[in-house]
Write a protein that holds these residues in place. Structure first.
Motif, short mmCIF file in Angstrom:
data_model
loop_
_atom_site.label_atom_id
_atom_site.label_comp_id
_atom_site.label_asym_id
_atom_site.label_seq_id
_atom_site.Cartn_x
_atom_site.Cartn_y
_atom_site.Cartn_z
N UNK A 278 0.84 -1.20 0.00
CA UNK A 278 0.00 0.00 0.00
C UNK A 278 0.87 1.25 0.00
N UNK A 279 1.86 1.28 0.87
CA UNK A 279 2.76 2.43 0.92
C UNK A 279 3.52 2.60 -0.40
N UNK A 280 4.04 1.50 -0.92
CA UNK A 280 4.81 1.55 -2.16
C UNK A 280 3.97 2.09 -3.31
N UNK A 281 2.69 1.72 -3.34
CA UNK A 281 1.82 2.14 -4.45
C UNK A 281 1.62 3.65 -4.48
N UNK A 282 1.82 4.32 -3.35
CA UNK A 282 1.59 5.77 -3.26
C UNK A 282 2.85 6.58 -3.54
N UNK A 283 3.97 5.92 -3.69
CA UNK A 283 5.24 6.62 -3.87
C UNK A 283 5.48 6.99 -5.33
N UNK A 284 6.58 7.69 -5.58
CA UNK A 284 6.97 8.01 -6.95
C UNK A 284 6.00 8.93 -7.66
N UNK A 285 5.53 8.50 -8.83
CA UNK A 285 4.74 9.37 -9.70
C UNK A 285 3.23 9.22 -9.52
N UNK A 286 2.78 8.42 -8.57
CA UNK A 286 1.33 8.25 -8.34
C UNK A 286 0.71 9.58 -7.92
N UNK A 287 -0.26 10.12 -8.69
CA UNK A 287 -0.84 11.43 -8.38
C UNK A 287 -1.98 11.39 -7.37
N UNK A 288 -2.35 10.22 -6.90
CA UNK A 288 -3.49 10.09 -5.99
C UNK A 288 -3.30 10.95 -4.75
N UNK A 289 -4.37 11.62 -4.33
CA UNK A 289 -4.34 12.39 -3.09
C UNK A 289 -5.75 12.48 -2.52
N UNK A 290 -5.84 12.48 -1.19
CA UNK A 290 -7.14 12.55 -0.54
C UNK A 290 -7.86 11.23 -0.48
N UNK A 291 -7.12 10.13 -0.58
CA UNK A 291 -7.73 8.80 -0.59
C UNK A 291 -7.26 7.97 0.60
N UNK A 292 -8.04 6.93 0.90
CA UNK A 292 -7.72 5.99 1.97
C UNK A 292 -7.57 4.60 1.39
N UNK A 293 -6.45 3.95 1.64
CA UNK A 293 -6.20 2.61 1.14
C UNK A 293 -6.42 1.61 2.27
N UNK A 294 -7.43 0.80 2.12
CA UNK A 294 -7.66 -0.27 3.08
C UNK A 294 -6.75 -1.44 2.76
N UNK A 295 -6.13 -2.00 3.80
CA UNK A 295 -5.35 -3.23 3.63
C UNK A 295 -6.11 -4.32 4.37
N UNK A 296 -6.80 -5.15 3.59
CA UNK A 296 -7.73 -6.13 4.16
C UNK A 296 -7.15 -7.54 4.13
N UNK A 297 -7.54 -8.37 5.10
CA UNK A 297 -7.11 -9.76 5.07
C UNK A 297 -7.70 -10.46 3.83
N UNK A 298 -6.90 -11.29 3.23
CA UNK A 298 -7.28 -12.05 2.03
C UNK A 298 -7.37 -11.16 0.79
N UNK A 299 -8.15 -10.08 0.85
CA UNK A 299 -8.37 -9.23 -0.32
C UNK A 299 -7.13 -8.45 -0.73
N UNK A 300 -6.39 -7.89 0.21
CA UNK A 300 -5.23 -7.07 -0.10
C UNK A 300 -5.55 -5.60 -0.03
N UNK A 301 -5.03 -4.82 -0.99
CA UNK A 301 -5.13 -3.36 -0.95
C UNK A 301 -6.23 -2.88 -1.89
N UNK A 302 -7.05 -1.94 -1.40
CA UNK A 302 -8.07 -1.33 -2.25
C UNK A 302 -8.28 0.11 -1.79
#
Length: 285
Positions: free
Chosen positions: A226-250
């Motif tokens: 989840x942290x890695x996905x937000x680094x670098x050139x990802x322009x996302x802002x103002x969002x919440x990433x849930x890290x769920x069991x089994x499902x993963x990141x959304x």
């Protein structure tokens, strides 16, 4: 991906999530200033990771105290000059916040330490980061800086027996969802990472062992994704990433406006209050 040459400031890096994120960052070539109340623990992390060129620096901090946070930040700023990533991770678990002594006389003040650490402390770190980012130019990815606080699924799911912790995480989620959208206009991103149960020092080993047996414990690797996905050139802002069991990141999808009028009302708030976040020049104070 390597981010060699970039820097990070991280609170709560002596153990748990903060320690894991620090190791991940160093592995990507990022120099990290770890700020933690447990200075010896932070120094142990630094000793473990400083096997070649120095990659981790440490400073003691009380995140609930503004002067302590500012002092720690200025120490990191003096060393790095530019700071690219900020991770407000330091936090504590629920305690008996509401007094429960039916036979006592009078009234006791509630213990709001959890709110001070998990909410006010995050706001302090975000404020320091934003003020610093505004003074530096965008990097090669087009950003002045990125902020990634740890919130929790308690920020949008109800966990009945931990009301103050839940209130604090709701506050962080609300801060991110509102302020993150405005900061994006300044090439600054603010997103929250919200894990389900993950093995840290907040609960007991027995609780985590039971959660793992039931298949509801989140692997630390998923959290780092989840942290890695937000680094670098990802322009996302103002969002919440849930890290769920089994499902993963959304990316969490929150309740939409009930009707168009409700959305217009929100837009009016933006138009009325946006000036609060415009730069204040010294000659206009």
């Amino acid at each position: 991906m390597s981010y060699k040459g970039q820097t990070a400031f991280l609170t709560g890096g002596a153990s748990g999530i903060g320690r894991a994120v620090t190791k991940m960052l160093v592995g990507k070539g990022i120099r990290v200033y770890v700020a933690d109340r447990d200075l010896k623990g932070a120094q142990a992390v630094a000793e473990e990771l400083n096997t070649g060129d120095k990659a981790v620096w440490t400073v003691q901090i009380d995140v609930a105290d503004w002067d302590s946070q500012r002092s720690a930040w200025e120490t990191a700023e003096a060393e790095f000059k530019r700071i690219d990533y900020v991770f407000p991770i330091a936090g504590i678990g629920e305690r008996r916040s509401f007094p429960n002594r039916p036979n006592s006389a009078g009234y006791e003040k509630p213990d709001l330490t959890v709110l001070e650490v998990d909410c006010i402390g995050v706001i302090y770190t975000v404020s320091l980061a934003v003020q610093h980012f505004r003074r530096q130019q965008p990097n090669k990815y087009g950003f002045r800086g990125k902020i990634m606080p740890v919130a929790s699924v308690c920020g949008f799911y109800i966990h009945q027996p931990i009301p103050i912790y839940t209130a604090a995480k709701h506050a962080v989620v609300g801060l991110v969802r509102s302020y993150g959208k405005i900061l994006a206009e300044e090439k600054i991103t603010l997103n929250a990472v919200c894990p389900n149960k993950i093995r840290t020092g907040i609960s007991t080993a027995a609780v985590y062992d039971k959660a793992e047996k039931l298949g509801v414990l989140v692997p630390i690797e998923k959290l780092l994704e989840a942290f890695e996905s937000l680094m670098g050139e990802n322009p996302m802002s103002g969002e919440c990433l849930e890290v769920a069991p089994q499902l993963g990141v959304r990316v969490v999808q929150f309740i939409p406006f009930i009707n168009e009028e409700s959305k217009i009302s929100a837009d009016m708030t933006y138009e009325r209050s946006h000036y609060l976040h415009e730069p204040i020049m010294d000659d206009k104070i």
